[in-house]
Design an enzyme around this catalytic site. Structure first.
Site, PDB file in Angstrom:
ATOM      1  N   GLY A 256       0.763  -1.342  -0.044  1.00  0.00           N
ATOM      2  CA  GLY A 256      -0.057   0.066   0.108  1.00  0.00           C
ATOM      3  C   GLY A 256       0.718   1.322  -0.049  1.00  0.00           C
TER       4      GLY A 256
ATOM      5  N   ASN B 210       2.077   2.896  -2.641  1.00  0.00           N
ATOM      6  CA  ASN B 210       1.473   3.790  -3.502  1.00  0.00           C
ATOM      7  C   ASN B 210       0.366   4.570  -3.106  1.00  0.00           C
ATOM      8  OD1 ASN B 210       3.003   3.929  -6.277  1.00  0.00           O
ATOM      9  ND2 ASN B 210       3.034   1.806  -5.939  1.00  0.00           N
TER      10      ASN B 210
ATOM     11  N   ILE C 105      -6.729 -10.230 -11.326  1.00  0.00           N
ATOM     12  CA  ILE C 105      -7.246 -10.090 -12.620  1.00  0.00           C
ATOM     13  C   ILE C 105      -8.684  -9.703 -12.692  1.00  0.00           C
ATOM     14  CG2 ILE C 105      -7.617 -11.221 -14.904  1.00  0.00           C
ATOM     15  CD1 ILE C 105      -5.121 -12.885 -14.323  1.00  0.00           C
TER      16      ILE C 105
ATOM     17  N   ASN D 276      -3.991   2.703 -13.496  1.00  0.00           N
ATOM     18  CA  ASN D 276      -3.156   1.500 -12.888  1.00  0.00           C
ATOM     19  C   ASN D 276      -1.786   2.024 -12.764  1.00  0.00           C
ATOM     20  OD1 ASN D 276      -2.275  -0.991 -11.875  1.00  0.00           O
ATOM     21  ND2 ASN D 276      -1.631  -1.451 -13.743  1.00  0.00           N
TER      22      ASN D 276
ATOM     23  N   HIS E 262       2.127   0.680 -13.080  1.00  0.00           N
ATOM     24  CA  HIS E 262       3.154  -0.470 -13.692  1.00  0.00           C
ATOM     25  C   HIS E 262       4.481   0.117 -13.427  1.00  0.00           C
ATOM     26  CE1 HIS E 262       3.886  -4.158 -15.662  1.00  0.00           C
ATOM     27  NE2 HIS E 262       4.963  -3.582 -16.287  1.00  0.00           N
TER      28      HIS E 262
ATOM     29  N   VAL F 254      -3.855  -6.719 -20.729  1.00  0.00           N
ATOM     30  CA  VAL F 254      -2.802  -6.165 -19.716  1.00  0.00           C
ATOM     31  C   VAL F 254      -2.024  -5.383 -19.732  1.00  0.00           C
ATOM     32  CG1 VAL F 254      -1.753  -7.231 -17.766  1.00  0.00           C
ATOM     33  CG2 VAL F 254      -3.568  -8.393 -18.631  1.00  0.00           C
TER      34      VAL F 254
ATOM     35  N   ALA G  83      10.034   6.257  -7.446  1.00  0.00           N
ATOM     36  CA  ALA G  83       9.697   7.211  -8.306  1.00  0.00           C
ATOM     37  C   ALA G  83       8.246   6.681  -8.531  1.00  0.00           C
ATOM     38  CB  ALA G  83      10.250   6.720  -9.787  1.00  0.00           C
ATOM     39  N   GLU G  84       7.463   5.568  -8.285  1.00  0.00           N
ATOM     40  CA  GLU G  84       6.225   5.454  -8.610  1.00  0.00           C
ATOM     41  C   GLU G  84       5.438   6.583  -7.446  1.00  0.00           C
ATOM     42  OE1 GLU G  84       4.888   1.437  -8.455  1.00  0.00           O
ATOM     43  OE2 GLU G  84       6.753   0.774  -8.903  1.00  0.00           O
TER      44      GLU G  84
HETATM   45  C1  GRF Z   1       4.371  -1.485  -6.941  1.00  0.00           C
HETATM   46  O1  GRF Z   1       5.748  -1.391  -7.677  1.00  0.00           O
HETATM   47  C2  GRF Z   1       3.496  -1.528  -8.142  1.00  0.00           C
HETATM   48  O2  GRF Z   1       3.771  -0.669  -9.469  1.00  0.00           O
HETATM   49  C3  GRF Z   1       3.566  -2.958  -8.417  1.00  0.00           C
HETATM   50  O3  GRF Z   1       3.294  -3.535  -7.108  1.00  0.00           O
HETATM   51  C4  GRF Z   1       4.021  -2.891  -6.142  1.00  0.00           C
HETATM   52  C5  GRF Z   1       2.971  -2.295  -5.232  1.00  0.00           C
HETATM   53  O4  GRF Z   1       3.794  -1.605  -4.123  1.00  0.00           O
HETATM   54  N1  GRF Z   1       2.146  -3.484  -9.275  1.00  0.00           N
HETATM   55  P1  GRF Z   1       2.438  -0.880  -3.082  1.00  0.00           P
HETATM   56  O5  GRF Z   1       1.800  -2.039  -2.641  1.00  0.00           O
HETATM   57  O6  GRF Z   1       1.924   0.271  -3.790  1.00  0.00           O
HETATM   58  O7  GRF Z   1       3.577  -0.649  -1.949  1.00  0.00           O
END
Ligand code: GRF
Length: 216
Positions: A14, A16, A94, A109, A111, A146, A175-176
């Site tokens: 969690g 992000n 999915i 989403n 990625h 996907v 970076a996310e």
């Molecule tokens: C992130 O790298 C996301 O892009 C990928 O899984 C990870 C999830 O991290 N699909 P978090 O749950 O947000 O910490």
């Protein structure tokens, strides 16, 4: 300011989701988190959402006979919280065609790769095996294929010589945390507009400002 009400779907850490929630603390951020939904009861993100005072719900997929039954409950929770846009953040289920079509243009989403490269799982391992020097992350709309929906925003991350999948994933994840709130802001304030299969960005950024060259 009318804020875009989002529901965040998670399955794990969690982080992000937390980055988005923290961005939403700013009064001028045009997004509010209406609900966080996890398909796993033990997801760390559920507690983070609680600590942040955000409505959180566990919809444990294992308790439902099939995907439509699971998604019916997801949809009910999203409707109950007046969600306008669904944000997948490390959500590992999915989704059916029906769910995706129902939220088409209203579901995004993140990625951990520079799409359209390295769709799917194990992207860091594959990037390292290919010896790429730059990877990154992408926020995109969700479509039936996907990791193939219209790209909203991307961030570049260098691949270092001594990286393994763990160290690279950690650098990309940082970076996310910057990119997801940035992309959401652009969607919510109308700077990023989806036109058919492409997102158009209204910006005055010069190409020369965006060149990414690793420092030597
Ligand atoms: C992130 O790298 C996301 O892009 C990928 O899984 C990870 C999830 O991290 N699909 P978090 O749950 O947000 O910490």
């Amino acid at each position: 300011m009318k804020k875009l009400r989002i529901g965040i779907l998670i399955s794990g850490g969690g982080s992000n989701m937390h980055a988005i929630v923290k961005a939403c603390h700013a009064d001028d951020f045009p997004v509010e988190v209406a609900v966080v939904i996890s398909n796993r009861p033990d997801a760390k993100g559920v507690q983070i959402a609680k600590d942040e005072g955000i409505a959180s719900v566990v919809v444990d997929h294992k308790l439902y006979a099939d995907r439509p039954a699971f998604e019916a409950v997801l949809n009910a929770e999203l409707a109950k919280h007046d969600v306008e846009m669904v944000c997948n953040a490390g959500f590992m289920r999915i989704l059916t065609e029906e769910f995706i079509n129902n939220w088409l243009g209203k579901q995004i989403n993140i990625h951990p790769a520079l799409l359209p490269s390295y769709k799917g799982l194990h992207c860091h391992e594959r990037a390292l095996a290919d010896g790429v020097k730059i990877t990154g992350c992408t926020v995109h709309y969700v479509c039936l294929e996907v990791d193939a929906g219209a790209i909203i925003a991307q961030a570049a991350v260098p691949v270092l010589d001594d990286d393994d999948a763990v160290s690279l994933a950690a650098r990309v994840l940082k970076a996310e945390h910057q990119l997801y709130p940035h992309a959401l802001r652009m969607v919510a304030d109308g700077r990023a507009v989806k036109v058919d299969d492409i997102v158009r960005i209204k910006s005055n950024v010069e190409a020369s400002d965006t060149l990414h060259v690793p420092k030597l």
